[in-house]
Enzyme design. Sequence first.
Site, PDB file in Angstrom:
ATOM      1  N   HIS A 104       0.602  -1.291   0.206  1.00 38.03           N
ATOM      2  CA  HIS A 104       0.065  -0.237  -0.002  1.00 38.03           C
ATOM      3  C   HIS A 104       0.759   1.172  -0.027  1.00 38.03           C
ATOM      4  CE1 HIS A 104      -3.676   2.331   2.201  1.00 38.03           C
ATOM      5  NE2 HIS A 104      -3.453   2.644   0.781  1.00 38.03           N
ATOM      6  N   GLU A 107       2.769   1.495  -3.430  1.00 37.30           N
ATOM      7  CA  GLU A 107       1.610   2.062  -4.244  1.00 37.30           C
ATOM      8  C   GLU A 107       1.702   3.586  -4.389  1.00 37.30           C
ATOM      9  OE1 GLU A 107      -3.026   3.183  -4.602  1.00 37.30           O
ATOM     10  OE2 GLU A 107      -2.494   1.523  -3.689  1.00 37.30           O
ATOM     11  N   HIS A 108       1.601   4.322  -3.008  1.00 44.27           N
ATOM     12  CA  HIS A 108       1.518   5.797  -2.903  1.00 44.27           C
ATOM     13  C   HIS A 108       2.831   6.030  -3.461  1.00 44.27           C
ATOM     14  CE1 HIS A 108      -2.208   6.787  -0.374  1.00 44.27           C
ATOM     15  NE2 HIS A 108      -2.202   5.455  -0.658  1.00 44.27           N
ATOM     16  N   GLU A 180       4.440   9.391   2.841  1.00 43.64           N
ATOM     17  CA  GLU A 180       3.350   8.493   2.303  1.00 43.64           C
ATOM     18  C   GLU A 180       2.976   7.391   3.398  1.00 43.64           C
ATOM     19  OE1 GLU A 180       1.213   9.402  -0.228  1.00 43.64           O
ATOM     20  OE2 GLU A 180       2.619  10.882  -0.672  1.00 43.64           O
ATOM     21  N   GLU A 202      -4.817   7.037   6.813  1.00 43.41           N
ATOM     22  CA  GLU A 202      -5.934   6.261   6.339  1.00 43.41           C
ATOM     23  C   GLU A 202      -6.333   4.872   6.972  1.00 43.41           C
ATOM     24  OE1 GLU A 202      -6.629   4.137   1.790  1.00 43.41           O
ATOM     25  OE2 GLU A 202      -5.001   5.614   2.054  1.00 43.41           O
TER      26      GLU A 202
END
Length: 397
Positions: A104, A107-108, A180, A202
């Site tokens: 994750h 990906e950012h 991130e 998040e």
Amino acid sequence: MLQAAGSLARQGVRGWTAGRRFASSGASGARIAPSAGSGLEKGQAVHGFEVEDVQAVSELKLKAIRLRHQRTGAEWLHIERDDANNVFSVGFNTSVEDSTGVPHILEHTTLCGSERYPVRDPFFKMLNRSLSTFMNAWTAHDYTQYPFSTQNSQDYANLQSVYLDAVFRPKLREVDFRQEGWRLERGEGDGGWGLKGVVYNEMKGAFSDAGSLFATRAEQQMFPGTTYQNVSGGDPQFIPDLTHEQLVAFHAARYHPSNARIYSYGNLPLAPQLERVDRAIAGHVRQEPIAVAMEVAPFGEKRVTELGPAESVGAADKQTKFSISYLTNDLRNVFETFSMSVFSGLLLSGTAAPMHKALIDSHIGSDYSSNTGYSPFTRQTSLTVGLQGIADKDIPR
């Protein structure tokens, strides 16, 4: 209190997305004239790719072409069809062995600049320059995918170049990892030190929701000994364990053409795309993809109880969630997967469904639990039926 009984699973959150970065654009661009067709045949080699199979599907007016890159083993499925909305996607198997959220965060971070496009947030900048009909990226349970679509041929080539450079040659700067992923940051005024980061915040938000937490913990219990017992999006408790060096190593191992699946669709000529991709992965040679367990060994019946946050609505004595889940078929069996989807719909969907009548209309609970339904998001699928807003005394019912 969160409760889950039997063999547990979830359907709720399918993956963790980087939706803040970019989204679909409303512009469509000029319509592309239909191509004359690729004319490719099985066994033919074009720009480093060998055609392994070609099948026409007359009912859908398309031709499916399966190719493999000869040097790296990258697989490509192209759907040739007279449709101007052309699609391209590159994805990787990013199965995890822990809950640090490395795929994750990666990906950012890949979207924070690459060798050819070293600007900050190149994808975000493309929103004002592209005629795309869709742009996104997401991290699912065991893969990460980067798709886009557009009706303009030059825009297609531009986006393809940006995407390929982002995934195969990202900068992966430590400052972007801290932005991130996670970092220590001091609060304003007399505020103390605390953990911050886009992905950390998040996932902290996701885990503060009782329904999301219930579904996640239930799935972890359902797949012991596999990649699915971990949280691919990242568990806030373990995200700070991830280092920048581990992120870079994960990219080197997973974002490799040998571990890639490429998909394209539409009426643009295939040969120029093959040439662009072959050029983008020119520096890579074949390597053996890392194997991570995806198939769970039978474990019989078990019961798990977890404590979690109370819902902001509902009676104080009806905060329990309860579900019963079963391991079902192998996801790769298309017929069984389709049959289970139909069965789940008949069993659960709508006020006339038998489970709705038995569980909701009887007022045992306020609604289905967040993990209720058929879950085709893991290698071995599962079916779950559960309730939320119930009292402990009503569980035996």
